[in-house]
Design a protein around this motif. Sequence first.
Motif: not given
Length: 315
Positions: A288-292
């Motif tokens: 949710e915080n930007g990790l793929d």
Amino acid sequence: MRWGLTVPLTGVPLRDHRQLISDLALLGYTDLWSAEVAGADAFTPLVLASEWDSSLRLGTAVVPVHTRGPAALAMSAAALADLAPGRFVLGIGASSETIVTGWNGIAYDPPLARTRDVLRFLRAAFAGERVDGKFDSFTIQRFRLEKAPDVPPSIMLAALRPQMLRLAAREADGAITNWLSADDVRKIRAELGPDKELAARIFVCATEDTEMARNIGRYLIATYLTVPGYAAFHDWLGRAEVMKPMREAWSRGDRNAAMSAIPDSLVDALIVHGTPDACRTQINRYVENGLDTPIIATLPTGTNLLETARSLAPA
């Protein structure tokens, strides 16, 4: 959404991974990533996996850029790219002076320059070019791969701080990081930018025994985060003060005091623990915080890690 697993599992022989790896895609896993520290090399587990499964993406996280010559690294990577065309990712990184010099007896060249030069060499080699010339950290004389891979592997960089993250953003296909909290992802994503893949190894202790999980976490944090590269990473993340008592005790040689100085809040931020459902929820916070690409690294708790890996599947 990607969902990765680190292999080999701690204490499980490589030969005993076959059934698990054959089941991972059905369980919802998309990726299988190796590491290279003091156990298996990074390539062998993925070579086996390429024969045991035909759908998982395979990645190294990471191969040190100092411990193999550029040509040897290109040959190993090209062979695996040939075995798993279109689904191999070569993760490379500077590793640490302990591993490079202390364990391998190799000079630790400036890590940014060495990583950049190896990245540029590999791009040319995978394209089938003859590489002949001087880089800042080495000189290559007339090297060409006998067979360049039909599908060149993606190349990702191990990156902890702004300079390496920006190099990854400019010249690589993404960045790989570890030893971070879910909230730290935002800061790293800001440096990498929105367009490149961000993967992270996440240490997961799937147990409801909170005290056990925190004790395991304290040992790992004291061991890893006193290494200069990781210490600088956490200084950049804003943890210099909270880690100061641990570092001072470690520098005195008092390992027990160093572990005792680590607060529960730090362990809980950096080590995912709890029931499998609780662990999945925490891993999803990273996403949710930007990790793929979350890459689960299961920590041993006395249970069967093969079953633990199954229990942590995204489904």
